[in-house]
Scaffold this motif. Structure first.
Motif, PDB file in Angstrom:
ATOM      1  N   TRP A  17      -2.626  -4.299  -5.604  1.00 12.46           N
ATOM      2  CA  TRP A  17      -3.503  -5.230  -4.889  1.00 12.46           C
ATOM      3  C   TRP A  17      -3.096  -6.648  -5.272  1.00 12.46           C
ATOM      4  N   SER A  58       0.799  -1.223   0.000  1.00 13.55           N
ATOM      5  CA  SER A  58       0.000   0.000   0.000  1.00 13.55           C
ATOM      6  C   SER A  58       0.833   1.276   0.000  1.00 13.55           C
ATOM      7  N   SER A  97      -4.199  -2.482 -10.954  1.00 13.48           N
ATOM      8  CA  SER A  97      -3.806  -1.697  -9.777  1.00 13.48           C
ATOM      9  C   SER A  97      -2.360  -1.247  -9.887  1.00 13.48           C
TER      10      SER A  97
END
Length: 413
Positions: free
Chosen positions: A74, A56, A90
């Motif tokens: 992700w 993240s 992502s």
């Protein structure tokens, strides 16, 4: 040269694309080039972000003289068709700001690897606008493989994707891939011959060598001295056709001299372990550390290389290079007319090939190799000679360096 490498997989991943991209980046940096990498946190083949990394957060690090930018993504625990697409998307989205941030650095070449093809539009647009050369390197034809393996379905969708892929590939200054059949595939997609380059995977022939003594893994696993080890090592995913290994193990469970060792991680491992439950001739291990790789590959008397028929010539198993360098015989599932079949049976003459998805034929071939140590030794020596002649890391990367420099200097001439 200023070289920008762009792809989702990178060191310290031990298998597949990340391994090769990492080795290439380190080689170019060691040979005086300025190298930057845009990538994600390591997650493959376990589909779990490695310890010490975050899925993240953005992160910048220096590794072997290379500036590495890691971006969020992700990571699904069980990748399927749609989940895999979201996963790739992502990374493509989170890495875009990092790509744009390289504008002031002004790379000479933007090199992007497929998979994922989703990064290619931004890479080729950035290179064109910034006056850099663009290079697409194809390790797997991921879209063709996804449809052929049933991960993505729909004739209309496939037609649209194929058209978009063809248009995009023709935008790059160069398109390379790892086998001659995959080169033919690029040509069939409309890339002109003068833009297509054969850029095969390589192996460190000084780091992986035939063992002079039995592998320490034999003692670690409690194997008897005369056991014949059939080793599968690498990613345990969808395109390998791993279910055949369980069927082969079941057919051979009455022959105590043949022991099957399966080492690796991936989305298909749990199913393979379930299929092998209760079989006394099977052992599972995780991917082994890099510092033990030579001893690990030398554990094999026979390397197992399964591949599904519907993945033929869309992917070329990267694990084959290490098998050849280890000087051990190879048993592959492939049709003889495929490139994998031709390399194993003819070019390297390093092993046997049996039809895909035919466990009885594979079990019989393994019995024959187990009973003939002289033949195994001959096949393994053939493979080692082929690796030394054709797959040396320095030879292949020196050739690629010349291609890159010719491309970059072509504009300046």
């Amino acid at each position: 040269m200023k070289i920008l490498l762009y792809g989702i997989n990178f060191s310290p991943e031990l298998t597949g694309i990340g391994k090769y991209t990492g080795e290439m980046a380190a080689w170019f940096a060691a040979n005086g080039h300025d190298v930057r990498v845009i990538t994600a946190a390591p997650y493959y083949p376990a589909w779990k972000v490695g310890a010490g990394y975050s899925a993240s957060q953005y992160r910048t690090e220096t590794w072997n003289g290379v500036r590495v930018y890691r971006t969020p993504l992700w990571v699904p625990h069980q990748p399927g068709g749609l989940k895999r697409l979201i996963h790739l998307a992502s990374f493509a989205a989170s890495s875009l700001p990092v790509l744009l941030a390289q504008w002031r650095w002004k790379p000479d070449v933007v090199w992007v690897v497929e998979p994922p093809l989703m990064c290619a539009p931004a890479a080729v647009a950035f290179a064109s606008l910034r006056g850099a050369k663009s290079w697409l390197h194809i390790q797997d034809y991921e879209m063709d493989a996804a449809f052929d393996l049933g991960l993505i379905k729909g004739a209309t969708l496939r037609c649209w994707v194929a058209g978009a892929e063809r248009w995009l590939m023709r935008r790059f200054d160069r398109v390379s891939t790892i086998s001659s059949r995959m080169v033919d595939q690029a040509l069939s997609k409309g890339v002109s011959a003068e833009r297509v380059v054969h850029f095969p995977n390589w192996v460190d022939i000084s780091g992986i060598t035939p063992l002079a003594a039995p592998s320490a893994y034999r003692a670690d696993l409690g194997l008897v001295a005369d056991a014949v080890v059939a080793l599968y090592s690498g990613n345990m995913g969808n395109k390998q056709g791993l279910e055949i290994l369980a069927d082969v193990a079941r057919l051979l469970q009455g022959d105590p001299r043949i022991q099957l060792v399966f080492g690796g991680n991936g989305s298909g491992r749990a199913d393979l372990q379930t299929r092998c439950a209760g079989l006394p001739n099977v052992r599972f291990l995780d991917l082994q550390p890099l510092e033990r790789l030579n001893d690990w590959l030398g554990l094999a008397d026979v390397h197992l290389l399964p591949q599904r028929a519907d993945a033929a010539d869309l992917v070329m198993p990267s694990k084959l290079t290490g098998m050849l360098a280890s000087g051990r015989a190879v048993l592959a599932t492939a049709n003889p007319e495929t490139e994998l079949g031709r390399v194993v049976m003819q070019d390297a003459a390093c092993g046997l090939v049996v039809p895909p998805e035919n466990p009885a034929a594979m079990a019989e071939a393994l019995r024959a190799l187990a009973a003939d140590p002289a033949r195994r030794a001959e096949l393994g020596a053939n493979g080692r000679r082929y690796a030394e002649r054709e797959l040396s890391q320095d030879v292949i990367l020196r050739r690629f360096e010349a291609e890159l420099m010719a491309l970059v200097q072509g504009d300046a001439a």
